[in-house]
Enzyme design. Sequence first.
Site, short mmCIF file in Angstrom:
data_model
loop_
_atom_site.label_atom_id
_atom_site.label_comp_id
_atom_site.label_asym_id
_atom_site.label_seq_id
_atom_site.Cartn_x
_atom_site.Cartn_y
_atom_site.Cartn_z
N PHE A 12 62.50 5.64 -6.61
CA PHE A 12 62.71 6.88 -6.11
C PHE A 12 62.77 8.04 -6.63
O PHE A 12 64.02 8.44 -8.11
CB PHE A 12 64.14 6.47 -4.94
CG PHE A 12 64.43 7.66 -4.44
CD1 PHE A 12 64.41 8.05 -3.21
CD2 PHE A 12 65.28 9.01 -4.99
CE1 PHE A 12 64.39 9.55 -2.23
CE2 PHE A 12 65.17 10.59 -4.37
CZ PHE A 12 65.23 10.50 -3.11
N ASP B 25 62.91 10.13 -15.13
CA ASP B 25 63.68 10.53 -14.46
C ASP B 25 65.44 10.42 -14.46
O ASP B 25 65.86 9.40 -13.97
CB ASP B 25 63.54 10.04 -13.21
CG ASP B 25 63.58 10.74 -11.86
OD1 ASP B 25 64.05 11.39 -12.19
OD2 ASP B 25 63.28 10.49 -10.88
N LYS C 193 70.08 17.56 -10.38
CA LYS C 193 71.27 17.39 -9.97
C LYS C 193 72.48 18.46 -10.60
O LYS C 193 72.73 18.80 -10.52
CB LYS C 193 71.58 15.83 -9.37
CG LYS C 193 70.76 15.35 -8.70
CD LYS C 193 71.36 13.58 -7.61
CE LYS C 193 70.60 13.63 -6.76
NZ LYS C 193 68.87 12.63 -6.91
#
Length: 401
Positions: free
Chosen positions: A140, A225, A254
Amino acid sequence: MHSRAEFERAEAHTAHNYHPLPVVVAHAEGAWMTDVDGRRFLDLLAGYSALNFGHGHPSLLAAAHSQLDQLTLTSRAFVHDRFADFTAALAELCGKDLVLPMNTGAEAVETAIKVARKWGYEVKGVPADTAEIIVMSGNFHGRTTTIVGFSDDPDARDGFGPFTPGFVTVPYGDLAALEAAITPRTVAVLVEPIQGEGGVVIPPEGYLRGVRELCTQHQVLFAADEIQAGLGRTGTTFACDHEDVVPDLYVLGKALGGGIVPVSAVVADRDVLGVLKPGQHGSTFGGNPLACAVGLTVVELLRTGEFQARATDLGVLLRSRLEALVGHGVVGVRTRGLWAGVDIDPAIGTGREVCEALMARGVLAKDTHGSTIRLAPPLVVSPEDLSWGLDQLADVVGASA
Ligand SMILES: *Cc1c(COP(=O)(O)O)cnc(C)c1O
């Protein structure tokens, strides 16, 4: 009740690209949220790790408040006085030369893809428009058309083609498959050190070291990531630190925005990020003064090591409490630091049903892929509150057995 009406009003005027739990939050502090009816909920999701430092951390709020009164946006057409402090601090935290700030995680991933391709053509000498990037099954990386094109989740992907070519998928955790997929046109391997959305999937020990070795050996960039796994969540600053691995590109997001504003970044050395020249990439809001003020404070919080230590310590509690549930309504548990994927026994119900039952008991968590619940409490949660939240989970999975 107020909450039900507000929930229905919110559902009435939005595209249904989410399926939220029926709670309407009005206030939050630390690890606790309060809804419009004054009911309190322990937050065991922390905005998918965007709220690692909890709701309303005093240092982050102070940084944001004071910056709001000074300067909020210039665009990158002009330099502002918060830019150097943030980029220097983040580069130092990562042990790299340069930072390219963006806003959302998906934009940072897109940036890494563009940089890797350009590096491939200009530095590695890959023939024009033939670059390949190797990605992992179960990945993802965000929701843009390029990124969903190399997802293997039908919900993320189906109906959104045609997709950007140049991506090759190999099984996550399989070094032999990765090595076999590398060609002279491979410019990067894009990997989550732990797959968060996939259900907190931790690769086999030695995998990240192996990815590092293969990338070095074949002159391929290792792009990690760390958007969900990084910035303290797993007990270290980066999830790659667990294997003492340094990728070529850190992709961050985030928690970098402190739960206040979207802040993302790609961090790499000059020989990689230096391929971008003026006009070749950009973002109106990327690296804005408010983002830099908050992002700098995030880096300062991480420098103390306090949050990494909390994740490690609380992670011991999380693991022992969850492992005791295996065989009692839970069929599997994976944890690293203060982060867990909990596979619910289908006999008990779906992940969604368990999350609804938790909500009724004052605990908010989120299911992923049907039967898995991801737990990512804010790192500021107290051991007592965490323990109470896990009591609720134990009751929910046990009570319905
Ligand atoms: C959330 C996430 C993204 C996308 O971030 P957005 O800010 O939602 O665009 C990318 N990669 C990983 C690993 C993520 O968890």
